[in-house]
Each structure stands twice: as C-alpha cells, then as structure tokens.
Design a protein around this motif. Structure first.
Motif, short mmCIF file in Angstrom:
data_model
loop_
_atom_site.label_atom_id
_atom_site.label_comp_id
_atom_site.label_asym_id
_atom_site.label_seq_id
_atom_site.Cartn_x
_atom_site.Cartn_y
_atom_site.Cartn_z
N MET A 92 3.71 1.32 3.00
CA MET A 92 2.93 1.77 1.96
C MET A 92 3.41 3.28 2.51
O MET A 92 3.53 4.24 1.61
N PHE A 93 2.98 3.51 3.64
CA PHE A 93 3.55 5.06 4.32
C PHE A 93 4.26 4.89 5.56
O PHE A 93 4.46 3.99 6.30
N ARG A 118 -8.78 8.06 11.79
CA ARG A 118 -8.23 7.38 10.72
C ARG A 118 -6.84 7.62 10.42
O ARG A 118 -6.18 6.49 10.16
N GLU A 148 -5.50 4.87 12.74
CA GLU A 148 -5.57 3.54 11.94
C GLU A 148 -4.53 3.39 10.86
O GLU A 148 -4.10 2.25 10.82
N MET A 149 -4.28 4.48 10.20
CA MET A 149 -3.31 3.93 8.92
C MET A 149 -2.08 4.08 9.45
O MET A 149 -1.27 3.15 8.91
N LEU A 153 -1.72 0.62 10.85
CA LEU A 153 -1.77 -0.33 9.54
C LEU A 153 -0.46 -0.45 8.86
O LEU A 153 0.07 -1.54 8.57
#
Lengths: 144, 137
Positions: A1-2, A21, A24-25, A28
């Motif tokens: 996704m990223f 955050r 975490e991203m 993920l």
C-alpha cells in the motif's frame, strides 16, 4: 500500500505520537521511512533577542537540536527494524516536508495535527498547508 | 494499529481509490470498516419526488457497496454501511464519533481539481481521531 513514508517531527511529545504512527504504518506496509525535522524553533528560544525573523530563528544553532531529534528517531526506528533516513532542511516546515516528499517520491506523509503552539483540536498550520498541497496521501495523527 | 475505520464515499471512481485504501488498512490490521455515504439536503428537493429521501438512496447505497466490495474483493471483516441526509463532512464526523473511530479515510478531491475538497478540509479540521487524506486525482 505504501512504500515510502515521510514523517515530520519537531521532537516534541506530541510529534512523537506521529512518529509512533509512522513507524506502525512502515511496519504494516514494509515501507521505508524518511524522518524530517524542519520545524523552526519558537521565538521564545531566542533569549533577549529582537522579534525573531526566520533567519534569526535559524541562527541560534538549531542544527544541533535538530540533529538530536533526528538521531533519537533513527535509533528508535532501527530498534523496531524499520529502514529509516533523516533530513534536516531549513526553512518553512510545510514547504520543507512537501519538498522532501516530492524529491523522494513518497506515497504518504505523516504529521501530527498540531504544532507546538497549536490550540487543542485545531489543525496546526503545518498539517493544514501540507494537506492542501501534498502530492501524495497525508495521514494527520491526532496529537491534541 | 487501527481498530475502527470510517471511510466516506460517493461511489465515484475517485472515491473508490480512498475506499480501496481504507479496505486494505482494515484488512491488514483486522479493523472494522464503517462506510459513510451522505446526501446533502441543502439542494432543493425535487417536487413530487420520493416522500422519504432515505428510501431510494439507501437502496442504491446498498447496491453500490455490494458492487464496490465485489470489485475490490470480498472482505473477511465487518463492513457496515451508514447513510445520512446531511452535509457529507458532518455525516462522516458524526459516524466517526458514534462508532468511536480511530481513523477516518477521505479522498482529497472536491469538484475542482488541485484544490483540497471541502469534505476532507472539514474532516481534517474537526476530527477527534486520525485522518488519512487519500490522493485520488
């Protein structure tokens, strides 16, 4: 996704939440992280000075502080197994973050919802400007 | 990371980009996904139109959600549809509050290109949780 995430920080406690955050991203999605510290020091730090111009703010040795902020972020990311790089551009924080995002081909910018002087529940000027001009997705982390 | 995600959509192609991202985030993190679709009541209603504005749009939204999910792949987590007759930004904020969302996902575009739309602008200024503004242009 990223695949490439830019996160802005000024080393404050609230900015740390945005960094958390962003980490975490990154974990993920497997993205690499680019941490940017371009927040101009507040005028209050210019002791006894005249009303601070941008040049004056940047003349009181912010490089040293910014370096510490970025080093802490990098140590933290590496301890969590996230690939990270740091940038310390000078100038308007929003412009600097947008420029780094454009140059690095970032697909996500992560920012706290307020700056150091922001009122609660009011979107800070940096996330506001970035969200209006970003070339990619923007995650505004509630830090109020 | 996120447990409850709210996404706003008008079922357009560009809105699908934001929807797909919300879906992917929800899937990868095992979050519940709440889909909000709203009809702004401010334009004058058509005289002689449906007595209940919710009846028609609700059905359409159901179908649109089903089609969108089909196109993006069936989810294995809770997706709940919320329809509202309200300004979309307000509707999204209200649902986010009602379900105690920790993330709102919205597309960045309004009707005009290259300008942050009024919905993401309203949401980003007033949300009490994280907001992901997805580049949909």
């Amino acid at each position: 996704m990223f695949s490439s995430i830019v996160v802005g920080t000024d080393g404050s406690e609230t900015a740390d939440r945005a960094l958390t955050r962003a980490l975490e991203m990154a974990r993920l999605t497997g993205a690499r992280l680019l941490v940017v510290s371009a927040y101009a020091p507040t005028a209050a730090r210019v002791t006894g000075g005249a009303p601070a111009t941008e040049a004056a703010e940047w003349s009181v040795g912010p490089d040293f502080e910014v370096e510490g902020v970025l080093n802490r972020a990098m140590v933290r990311a590496r301890s969590e197994g996230v690939e990270i790089e740091a940038r310390a551009p000078k100038g308007d924080p929003a412009d600097a973050i947008l420029a780094v995002a454009a140059e690095s081909g970032a697909d996500l910018i992560v920012l706290g919802s307020r700056g150091m002087q922001g009122a609660r529940r009011v979107l800070g000027s940096v996330p506001n400007k970035v969200s209006h001009r970003a070339p990619c997705d923007v995650l505004i982390v509630q830090t109020g | 990371m996120f447990r409850t995600i709210v996404v706003g959509t008008n079922w357009s192609g560009t809105a699908d980009v934001a929807f797909a991202k919300a879906l992917e985030l929800a899937r990868s993190g095992g979050a519940a996904l709440h889909v909000v679709t709203a009809h702004d009541p401010s334009p004058a209603p058509v005289v002689g139109g449906p007595a209940s504005p919710a009846a028609g749009p609700d059905f359409q939204a159901d179908v649109a959600l089903e089609r969108t999910l089909e196109r993006l792949g069936a989810p294995d987590f809770l997706v709940r549809l919320h329809t509202a007759t309200a300004e979309p930004g307000q509707a999204i904020l209200q649902v986010a509050e009602d379900v105690d969302a920790d993330l709102i996902v919205v597309g960045n575009r309004g009707m005009h290109r290259r300008v942050l739309g009024s919905i993401p602008n309203t949401v980003s200024h007033r949300a009490s949780c994280d907001v992901l503004i997805v580049q949909t242009a």
